[in-house]
Design a protein around this motif. Structure first.
Motif, mmCIF file in Angstrom:
data_model
loop_
_atom_site.group_PDB
_atom_site.id
_atom_site.type_symbol
_atom_site.label_atom_id
_atom_site.label_comp_id
_atom_site.label_asym_id
_atom_site.label_seq_id
_atom_site.Cartn_x
_atom_site.Cartn_y
_atom_site.Cartn_z
ATOM 1 N N LEU A 101 6.450 21.473 -10.572
ATOM 2 C CA LEU A 101 7.891 21.585 -10.422
ATOM 3 C C LEU A 101 8.454 20.443 -9.581
ATOM 4 O O LEU A 101 9.517 19.878 -9.891
ATOM 5 N N THR A 102 7.739 20.083 -8.520
ATOM 6 C CA THR A 102 8.197 18.975 -7.677
ATOM 7 C C THR A 102 8.251 17.684 -8.471
ATOM 8 O O THR A 102 9.236 16.936 -8.428
ATOM 9 N N LEU A 103 7.197 17.415 -9.222
ATOM 10 C CA LEU A 103 7.172 16.191 -10.034
ATOM 11 C C LEU A 103 8.205 16.249 -11.146
ATOM 12 O O LEU A 103 8.834 15.233 -11.474
ATOM 13 N N ALA A 104 8.394 17.420 -11.745
ATOM 14 C CA ALA A 104 9.366 17.544 -12.838
ATOM 15 C C ALA A 104 10.772 17.215 -12.359
ATOM 16 O O ALA A 104 11.540 16.543 -13.061
ATOM 17 N N VAL A 402 -3.481 12.672 -12.528
ATOM 18 C CA VAL A 402 -2.778 12.255 -13.742
ATOM 19 C C VAL A 402 -2.463 13.459 -14.620
ATOM 20 O O VAL A 402 -1.391 13.538 -15.233
ATOM 21 N N LEU A 403 -3.385 14.424 -14.677
ATOM 22 C CA LEU A 403 -3.122 15.632 -15.457
ATOM 23 C C LEU A 403 -1.927 16.390 -14.872
ATOM 24 O O LEU A 403 -1.072 16.892 -15.613
ATOM 25 N N LEU A 404 -1.862 16.454 -13.536
ATOM 26 C CA LEU A 404 -0.705 17.069 -12.894
ATOM 27 C C LEU A 404 0.579 16.326 -13.243
ATOM 28 O O LEU A 404 1.611 16.932 -13.566
ATOM 29 N N SER A 405 0.525 15.001 -13.172
ATOM 30 C CA SER A 405 1.734 14.220 -13.438
ATOM 31 C C SER A 405 2.162 14.339 -14.892
ATOM 32 O O SER A 405 3.355 14.344 -15.197
ATOM 33 N N LEU A 406 1.194 14.448 -15.812
ATOM 34 C CA LEU A 406 1.553 14.613 -17.225
ATOM 35 C C LEU A 406 2.267 15.942 -17.446
ATOM 36 O O LEU A 406 3.255 16.014 -18.198
ATOM 37 N N THR A 451 5.684 8.593 -15.269
ATOM 38 C CA THR A 451 4.761 9.721 -15.130
ATOM 39 C C THR A 451 3.372 9.248 -14.741
ATOM 40 O O THR A 451 2.760 9.770 -13.797
ATOM 41 N N LEU A 452 2.857 8.264 -15.468
ATOM 42 C CA LEU A 452 1.511 7.758 -15.155
ATOM 43 C C LEU A 452 1.503 7.073 -13.789
ATOM 44 O O LEU A 452 0.558 7.240 -13.009
ATOM 45 N N GLY A 453 2.567 6.311 -13.494
ATOM 46 C CA GLY A 453 2.642 5.661 -12.190
ATOM 47 C C GLY A 453 2.689 6.661 -11.054
ATOM 48 O O GLY A 453 2.055 6.465 -10.010
ATOM 49 N N ALA A 454 3.435 7.754 -11.258
ATOM 50 C CA ALA A 454 3.509 8.789 -10.225
ATOM 51 C C ALA A 454 2.147 9.425 -10.005
ATOM 52 O O ALA A 454 1.731 9.681 -8.867
ATOM 53 N N GLY A 455 1.428 9.675 -11.106
ATOM 54 C CA GLY A 455 0.098 10.273 -10.978
ATOM 55 C C GLY A 455 -0.846 9.396 -10.190
ATOM 56 O O GLY A 455 -1.592 9.878 -9.320
#
Length: 879
Positions: A101-104, A402-406, A451-455
């Protein structure tokens, strides 16, 4: 091998005797001499390869394989990493949900704002070679974007050497009659050069020829847009050759544009030759700026060279026509800068703000990951002890990140789609968008990259820290004791400092913009907008051929409006305040000659009827209002505002003084009144010199009616429209609005930017508070035994509470200092967006740290309170 050699020797001895044996040994020795070095080198190479494979096998072998016998292929290893990461995340649903949720929120907000930036700033303009298109404005004194005199344009066209083409565009509403009711549509009077510069092509028919648009050889032909053709005529196929009555003149439709044809500064419904522009004086006289010039630079010609070229032409014109052209210049502006320049800075500010929110979200998730990785310290150590290398651990931890960020990115894109719809509806009329604001392929690619950069960003910290785990300590020392060896200020605290510092920057920026908006809302516009209604209409020049006819129509219209029940006051005005229209002229004061006419001050000129100042409650400070006796042929009169009066006649009365508005061919007018200053173009503008002349002495075809009602002004719009139609049934009326709405729109320009900044700052504050709470909760949980020992030795609850709060607030204070210093530098970028407040506003820079301190203290207090209630016996029993 030995048996094979003996068999060969016996066979040679049996067949050839001693000679055969010697031949066998000779071949054997020769073979050894030739092959031994080659085989030695091959063995060395194989040994090196085997060593490398052994090391690679040691790094990449799955930690769960107990025998380490077979090396997995890379794709199999990746699949295994993904399966394990998926199982691990499912095992901690609360952690996973919070992180996703935070990343979203961060990714979704960033993607939505970037979609707007892409549509407005990054997407190329819809015209071929748009980088070579320019707008050329006229200038006079400090006014850098004035209209252009048509006769000056003709001279520019002949003498300039920097342009492939120059053309005229003059947008203006026109009256469409001949139907059930008169209708106002958007027109554009152009020269033939405009269509090729815009890359336009007709869908049906043709465009204008150069001869048809020249003033001397003009022809009544029109080109309509595809949208107008379909909305007004149902797309009828026989439209070419039909007649439209525009401003009372029959025009023959010769072409229909393609649906993708658009024009700078707004696409009209119908295009007409510039020769039919209603204000004939703007086409025939110098000193009458009334058109806008579109140009296309020659290849490799810069703006500076084109500007220098036109400067030389305008200097020659000033020498040839000093009465009209003294002080008149040209301003060459790139079309891109003209269209998107006003919104570029606000959009980049908002994009930077949402980028900060994403960084705070990443720091928050990184802190969660650090806490989670700390609880897995022994697990990671066991992997290392079983042979997993550091790169293997990093890969597994990054795979989980990365799975979390995806997952967060997928949800964020869904949120961004909703946000884009809301932003598109809000920005439709306030930003220049060519096309739609959508999640197109480029925006989606950006979202994937973010997304990938955030992960990788939030996953790198825990992956780096815990891939360096000391195996011996991890397997022999308690987790909470080991965690305490890293020092009092570890990576988790550094991330909290980053979150709070970035939150300070956002909150200070939002606070400054909010205070600026409040200051703008408190600006006195100089008039009373309550109970006032305004509407516009334009007279067709073919029906009202001279100023006397125009003035007579206006007088009869005013009489009809004033008879409407509920009308308290009514007046006519060339341009109401804050509607965007207005004209500026140089003015000269009698008995105060100016050596250089180019340095003459300018005044914003308005044309009004009697009772205008009473209708809008503009204070009259001296003298009188206009009367019906101030008609054509009478002594020219003028009313000035207090600023012009004080500037032209300091320390003396302006009444009875004479002033000339315009060049040497303009008449001298006597000042009969002084009124208050009105905000005419923008609420944020500096006070302008303003002058008013009576409509009977300067009657023009365009005007606005202003009505002050005793009740709701909006309810009177139909009655006012009917009053105008009683004078002229073919007169369309448009832009009917209350002055309250006009004032609200003027104050609402920066509101969206402020709201977005405030929303992002609030989100950043919440995320930072969660980060502080998470770090403090983790610290308390890891020090449970220490707290138990302290309390067992006599520490009171208040002492434990104070200890935890002091440690937490120490981090907060460091963060606030860093944040305030950063904000002091960052807010300088906001200087052009602020009104009535400085970038170092003390109230904002004091309020934000206080607010953050309170929030952070609350976030620290809850874990500290929990620590103070630890039962020493339970804490000492816990492993």
């Amino acid at each position: 091998m030995l048996a094979f050699f003996r068999a060969r020797r016996n066979e040679a001895r049996h067949r050839l005797g001693k000679r055969g044996t010697l031949r066998l040994w000779r071949h054997l020795l020769l073979d050894i001499l030739l092959s031994a070095p080659v085989e030695r080198l091959r063995a060395i190479g194989e040994l090196a390869t085997a060593s490398a494979r052994e090391e690679e096998y040691r790094v990449d072998v799955p930690w769960s394989s107990p025998l380490y016998l077979d090396r997995e292929e890379s794709m199999d290893a990746l699949r295994q990493d993904l399966r394990f990461a998926f199982r691990t995340l499912l095992a901690r649903p609360a952690f996973t949900l919070i992180a996703v949720l935070t990343l979203a929120l961060g990714i979704g907000a960033t993607t939505a704002i970037f979609s707007v930036v892409n549509a407005v700033l990054l997407r190329p303009l819809p015209w071929p070679q748009a980088d070579r298109l320019v707008l050329v404005w006229g200038t006079r004194g400090p006014v850098r974007q004035n209209g252009v005199v048509y006769l000056d344009y003709l001279d520019w066209q002949k003498e300039s050497r920097s342009f492939d083409a120059l053309g005229v565009i003059r947008g203006q509403s026109v009256n469409l009659t001949g139907g059930d009711q008169p209708e106002r549509i958007i027109g554009s009077f152009v020269t033939a050069d405009v269509f090729p510069m815009l890359g336009a092509a007709p869908a049906r028919g043709r465009f204008f020829t150069a001869q048809e648009t020249e003033v001397a050889t003009k022809q009544p032909v029109a080109v309509i847009t595809d949208d107008f053709w379909r909305s007004h005529f149902g797309g009828r196929p026989d439209m070419i050759g039909r007649t439209l009555v525009l401003n009372g003149i029959p025009f023959t439709v010769v072409g229909i544009t393609r649906p993708d044809v658009s024009a700078p500064l707004g696409t009209p419904d119908v295009w007409m030759p510039i020769g039919y522009y209603p204000n004939k004086g703007d086409l025939e006289q110098r000193g009458r700026p009334g058109v806008l010039v579109l140009g296309k630079l020659k290849p490799n010609v810069t703006l500076e060279r084109a500007q220098s070229d036109l400067d030389a032409v305008t200097r020659r014109l000033a020498t040839s026509y000093p009465a009209s052209n003294a002080g008149v210049g040209a301003n060459v502006t790139a079309l891109t800068d003209q269209i998107v320049g006003p919104v570029r800075t606000p959009m980049l500010i908002v994009l930077g703000a949402v980028g900060i929110v994403l960084l705070i979200a990443c720091a928050n998730v990184a802190n969660l990951q650090l806490a989670r990785a700390a609880s897995r310290r022994r697990e990671l150590s066991v992997r290392t002890a079983l042979g997993a290398g550091r790169s293997r651990l990093v890969r597994q931890l990054l795979t989980e990140s990365v799975l979390l960020s995806l997952a967060g990115g997928a949800l964020g894109i869904a949120l961004a789609k909703w946000g884009v719809i809301a932003l598109a509806a809000e920005l439709a009329s306030s930003v220049p968008v060519h096309g739609d604001i959508t999640l197109d392929a480029f925006v989606l690619l950006f979202a994937v990259a973010v997304t990938l950069g955030a992960g990788l960003l939030f996953g790198s910290a825990p992956a780096w820290q815990y891939s360096r785990t000391d195996v011996h300590d991890a397997l022999t020392v308690r987790v909470d004791v080991a965690a305490g060896r890293g020092g009092r200020f570890g990576m988790r605290n550094a991330l909290v400092v980053a979150q709070i510092a970035l939150s300070v920057v956002l909150l200070v920026s939002a606070g400054l913009l909010t205070r600026s908006l409040v200051a703008l809302s408190r600006v006195e516009p100089g008039f009373d907008a309550s109970h006032a209604l305004t509407l516009q209409f334009r007279l067709p020049p073919t029906k009202y051929k001279n100023e006397a006819m125009i003035a007579d129509m206006f007088t009869r219209t005013l009489d009809e409006i004033r008879r409407v029940p509920g009308v308290e006051h009514a007046a006519l005005v060339r341009a109401t305040p804050l509607n965007g229209n207005g004209e500026s002229y140089p003015y000269f004061v009698a008995d105060k000659p100016i050596a250089d006419p180019q340095s003459a001050p300018t005044a914003q000129l308005n044309i009004v009827s009697p009772d205008y100042f009473a209708t809008l409650h503009i204070p009259r400070l001296a003298g009188r209002d206009f009367t019906i006796d101030d008609r054509a042929g009478a002594t020219p009169v003028v009313i000035v505002n207090d600023r012009l009066a004080k500037r032209a006649w300091p320390n003396e009365s302006a009444l009875g003084k004479r002033v000339r508005l315009g060049g040497s061919d303009a008449s001298w007018a006597t000042v009969v009144g002084v009124v208050g200053t009105v905000k005419h173009f923008r609420l944020s503008e500096d006070p302008l010199d303003q002058a008013y002349v009576p409509y009977q002495q300067r009657a023009l075809i365009f005007t606005e009616a202003v009505v002050r009602a005793t009740g709701d002004p909006a309810a009177m719009s139909n009655a006012i429209r009917e009053a105008i139609w009683r004078v002229d049934r073919d007169q369309p009326v448009w832009r009917v609005r209350t002055m309250d709405r006009v004032l609200e729109e003027a104050r609402g320009g920066p509101k969206l930017t402020v709201w977005l900044m405030a929303a992002f700052a609030t989100l950043a504050l919440v995320l930072a508070a969660i980060g502080v709470y998470g770090v403090m909760s983790y610290a308390v949980a890891r020090r449970t035994q220490e707290v138990g020992i302290r309390m067992a030795l006599g520490a009171r609850r208040g002492q434990v509470l104070g200890m935890v709060l002091r440690e937490g607030m120490r981090t907060i204070i460091i963060a606030l200092v860093v944040g305030i210093a950063t904000a002091g530098v960052a807010t300088r970028l906001l200087s052009s967006q602020l009104f009535g407040v400085s970038t170092t506003d003390p109230l904002t820079f004091i309020s934000v740290p206080v607010l953050l301190s309170i929030v952070a203290l609350a976030a620290c207090y809850l874990p500290a309170r929990r620590a103070s209630r630890v039962d020493p016996i339970v804490a000492l029993r816990a492993d």
